[in-house]
Design a protein around this motif. Sequence first.
Motif: not given
Length: 114
Positions: A97-99, A32-35, A41-52
Motif C-alpha cells: 500500500x501507499x501510505x 484516507x482511511x486504510x482498512x 485480501x487487502x485492497x487499498x486504492x493507490x492515492x489519486x495524486x499518484x495517478x496524475x
Amino acid sequence: MASSSSNNTFYLFPYLPWELRALIWEFAVSPRCIDMYFNHTNYTPIPTSLHACREARNHLTHPTTAYGGGGNRYYEKHHVVLHAPHAKPRPEDVPYIWINWTIDWVEVLLADYL
C-alpha cells in the motif's frame, strides 16, 4: 459564444515554475482511511495524486527531490503482511500500500468469518 462542451485541461501547467507545480501536487494530497483485514485480501486504492503523472508520483514518493516541499505530504510504500505466522507467502504475492503516516489512518479489522 461559449462552447457547450467544457475542457478541463490546463495545458500550461508544465510551464509553471517547478516550485509552484510541487506545491500544487502537495495540496492535492488528502487524508484516507486504510482498512486492513487480518488473514484476508487487502485492497487499498493507490492515492489519486499518484495517478496524475510521473512528476507528481516522483515528487510525492521521494522526499529528497530538488524542492523540499511540505515534508509531511509524502507517501511511503509498505508491504502488508497480516497473515498467520505459519503462512509464508512468496515476496511477489505480498501486497503493498501507499501510505502517508502523517495524514492517513489505518483500521485493522478481523475478517467476518473468524
